[in-house]
Structures are given as structure tokens and as C-alpha cells.
Design a protein around this motif. Structure first.
Motif, PDB file in Angstrom:
ATOM      1  N   ARG A  70      -4.850  12.586  -6.877  1.00  7.60           N
ATOM      2  CA  ARG A  70      -3.811  11.590  -7.151  1.00  7.60           C
ATOM      3  C   ARG A  70      -2.513  11.985  -6.470  1.00  7.60           C
ATOM      4  NH1 ARG A  70      -3.732  10.769 -13.571  1.00  7.60           N
ATOM      5  NH2 ARG A  70      -3.677   8.539 -13.147  1.00  7.60           N
ATOM      6  N   GLY A 129       0.203   8.827  -9.406  1.00  3.99           N
ATOM      7  CA  GLY A 129      -0.389   7.530  -9.109  1.00  3.99           C
ATOM      8  C   GLY A 129      -1.896   7.589  -9.244  1.00  3.99           C
ATOM      9  N   ASN A 132      -6.928   6.184  -6.002  1.00  2.00           N
ATOM     10  CA  ASN A 132      -7.171   5.343  -4.836  1.00  2.00           C
ATOM     11  C   ASN A 132      -5.918   5.082  -4.009  1.00  2.00           C
ATOM     12  OD1 ASN A 132      -5.796   3.560  -6.451  1.00  2.00           O
ATOM     13  ND2 ASN A 132      -7.452   2.062  -6.633  1.00  2.00           N
ATOM     14  N   ARG A 133      -4.775   5.672  -4.421  1.00  2.00           N
ATOM     15  CA  ARG A 133      -3.544   5.520  -3.641  1.00  2.00           C
ATOM     16  C   ARG A 133      -3.170   6.810  -2.900  1.00  2.00           C
ATOM     17  NH1 ARG A 133      -0.596   0.931  -4.776  1.00  2.00           N
ATOM     18  NH2 ARG A 133       0.293   1.440  -2.750  1.00  2.00           N
ATOM     19  N   ARG A 134      -4.028   7.810  -2.928  1.00  2.00           N
ATOM     20  CA  ARG A 134      -3.722   9.088  -2.278  1.00  2.00           C
ATOM     21  C   ARG A 134      -3.506   8.908  -0.778  1.00  2.00           C
ATOM     22  NH1 ARG A 134      -4.907  14.469  -3.593  1.00  2.00           N
ATOM     23  NH2 ARG A 134      -3.924  15.826  -2.050  1.00  2.00           N
ATOM     24  N   ASP A 136      -2.407   6.301   0.834  1.00  2.00           N
ATOM     25  CA  ASP A 136      -1.175   5.568   1.167  1.00  2.00           C
ATOM     26  C   ASP A 136      -0.074   5.932   0.179  1.00  2.00           C
ATOM     27  OD1 ASP A 136      -2.216   4.229  -1.028  1.00  2.00           O
ATOM     28  OD2 ASP A 136      -1.587   2.254  -0.332  1.00  2.00           O
ATOM     29  N   ALA A 137       0.088   7.227  -0.019  1.00  2.00           N
ATOM     30  CA  ALA A 137       1.037   7.728  -1.015  1.00  2.00           C
ATOM     31  C   ALA A 137       2.460   7.273  -0.741  1.00  2.00           C
ATOM     32  CB  ALA A 137       0.970   9.254  -1.079  1.00  2.00           C
ATOM     33  N   THR A 139       3.522   4.449   0.617  1.00  2.00           N
ATOM     34  CA  THR A 139       3.675   3.064   0.170  1.00  2.00           C
ATOM     35  C   THR A 139       3.673   2.989  -1.351  1.00  2.00           C
ATOM     36  OG1 THR A 139       2.551   2.260   2.156  1.00  2.00           O
ATOM     37  CG2 THR A 139       2.700   0.739   0.289  1.00  2.00           C
ATOM     38  N   TRP A 140       2.763   3.749  -1.969  1.00  2.00           N
ATOM     39  CA  TRP A 140       2.717   3.779  -3.439  1.00  2.00           C
ATOM     40  C   TRP A 140       4.058   4.211  -4.013  1.00  2.00           C
ATOM     41  CZ3 TRP A 140       3.361   8.524  -6.053  1.00  2.00           C
ATOM     42  CH2 TRP A 140       3.377   8.401  -7.452  1.00  2.00           C
ATOM     43  N   ASP A 143       6.875   1.553  -3.702  1.00  2.00           N
ATOM     44  CA  ASP A 143       6.677   0.476  -4.678  1.00  2.00           C
ATOM     45  C   ASP A 143       6.933   0.965  -6.106  1.00  2.00           C
ATOM     46  OD1 ASP A 143       5.964  -1.163  -2.593  1.00  2.00           O
ATOM     47  OD2 ASP A 143       3.798  -0.939  -2.907  1.00  2.00           O
ATOM     48  N   TRP A 144       6.489   2.174  -6.395  1.00  2.00           N
ATOM     49  CA  TRP A 144       6.631   2.728  -7.737  1.00  2.00           C
ATOM     50  C   TRP A 144       8.094   2.976  -8.084  1.00  2.00           C
ATOM     51  CZ3 TRP A 144       4.554   2.452 -12.079  1.00  2.00           C
ATOM     52  CH2 TRP A 144       4.547   3.458 -13.041  1.00  2.00           C
TER      53      TRP A 144
END
Length: 240
Positions: A70, A129, A132-134, A136-137, A139-140, A143-144
Motif C-alpha cells: 500500500r 492507500g 491497488n493504488r501503489r 500510481d501513488a 496520483t492517489w 487526490d487524497w
């Protein structure tokens, strides 16, 4: 009852009383030690971790998140306009805002993260996170951060009125191998970059070796803040 039996009963009673007293004292000592440990690692106003508590738990949380695949971020939160709230509405209102912000950060952190009050109106957050967001960390995290900012800056109701809550956030994607102070330092630099650009959030992306005292975002006022990691003696470090 014979003298011998009477002596035996007396000795047994004394032994039982001594054992009970020992166990009571031991339990009391354990309770006192737990209270002292909690006080050393938690903020007395909000009940969340303080800087020491964050430092003690950070590496384990970050390593656990990476083992699970993650992405994990360290976020520094500096409230905006907090002094005005204290000056206008009193310290009770200010304390109420600090407590609400702490509760919101705890909810955002979840079971896998951690929220901390570093001092004054400065907070920190370790947040993870989904696996499945590893990939595109970046971008995550962008947004977060927007989501976190929206949740934190919802107005707070106190004493029949709504009080505005402002905040600037700086963040860095963290990985195992560095102490919490390094990640807080980088998140701090991102936060002041956001302020310099009149933005609400920013992510640390510097990949150069530069002494902390030579960075443009290290303003004298920031270096003087006792709650800021920048108040420590500057060191040279390599960004991950």
C-alpha cells in the motif's frame, strides 16, 4: 485451638495479607507506569499522539503498509487563521477546534494510520492507500490530499456559531528506512512551498541534496517555530 495451630493460622494470615499487599502494590505500579507512558506519548488536550508518540510508531506503520503493498504518506497540517479564532472567540473556541481537527484526522487515519498533534496548531498524519493504488501513488496522494483538506476545513459549530477552519497541507510519500523526523521535515518543506505558491496542498518531490538552511522555503519565521521540525539544526539528507 492449640498454640501450635494458632501460630500456624496466624502465620498463614500474615502471609496472605503480605501477598495481597504485594499484588495490590504491583498493580498500582503498573497502572502508574501506564499512565506515565501514555502522558509521554499523547497530547493532553486532544488525546491523540504527540511528536514522541508519532516517532515511536511511524516506522512500524510505514513498514507494515509497504509490506502490504500500500502507498503510505506522511502529511503535515498547519491550521490557518487559528490565532484569529483565539483572539476573537477565546481559547475555549480554539481548544474546541483543535479537538475537532484531531478527531477528524483520527478518522482519516483509520486503523492502519495515525494522527498526532505536534504542538500549537500543527498536526501530522500517517495515512495509507489501497494496495491497488501503489503503482500510481503520486496520483492517489494528490487526490487524497484534496479529500483530507475538504474534510478538515468544514466549519465547526461552537457556542451557537460556526467557526471557519483553514489549513495548509504538505505531504511526502514515505517508505521504510528513515525515522519520522525525516518525513516530517520533507512534509514541512512541501507545506511551506504550498504557502509560498498560495495553494492549500503540496507534495514533496525534491530529489537533490541540499542543506535544509539553503532552501528557499525555509523562512526565518518558520525556522524559529518551536513546533516545526525546521527548528532543529539543519542537516544534509538525500530524498527517496
Amino acid at each position: 485451638m492449640t498454640p501450635r495451630l494458632r501460630a500456624l493460622v496466624t502465620a498463614t494470615a500474615i502471609s496472605a495479607a503480605a501477598t495481597a499487599g504485594y499484588l495490590t502494590a504491583r498493580h498500582s505500579l503498573r497502572s502508574e507506569l501506564a499512565t506515565v507512558r501514555h502522558a509521554a506519548t499523547h497530547d493532553p488536550l486532544t488525546g491523540i499522539c504527540n511528536r514522541a508518540g508519532l516517532s515511536a510508531a511511524a516506522e512500524t506503520l510505514i513498514t507494515t503498509a509497504h509490506t502490504a503493498g500500500r502507498p503510505v504518506a506522511v502529511v503535515l497540517v498547519d491550521l490557518v487563521g487559528f490565532k484569529k479564532v483565539n483572539d476573537t472567540h477565546g481559547h475555549d473556541a480554539g481548544d474546541h477546534i483543535l479537538t475537532i481537527v484531531a478527531n477528524r484526522l483520527t478518522g482519516i487515519a483509520g486503523a492502519a494510520g495515525l494522527a498526532a498533534r505536534l504542538g500549537g496548531d500543527e498536526f501530522a498524519l500517517i495515512t495509507t492507500g489501497p494496495a491497488n493504488r501503489r503503482d500510481d501513488a503520486d496520483t492517489w496522494l494528490a487526490d487524497w490530499l484534496t479529500h483530507i483538506h475538504t474534510r478538515l476545513t468544514t466549519s465547526v459549530h461552537h457556542d451557537g456559531r460556526y467557526l471557519a477552519v483553514g489549513a495548509t497541507l504538505g505531504a511526502v510519500l514515505a517508505n521504510p528506512g528513515h525515522p519520522a523526523a525525516v518525513w516530517l521535515h520533507r512534509a514541512d518543506l512541501a507545506m511551506y512551498t504550498a504557502r509560498a505558491g498560495r495553494r492549500t496542498t503540496a507534495v514533496f518531490t525534491d530529489t537533490t541534496d541540499t542543506p535544509a538552511d539553503q532552501r528557499a522555503t525555509d523562512r526565518p519565521r518558520d525556522l524559529a517555530r518551536p513546533t516545526s521540525p525546521l527548528a532543529a539544526a539543519p542537516t544534509t539528507w538525500r530524498a527517496a
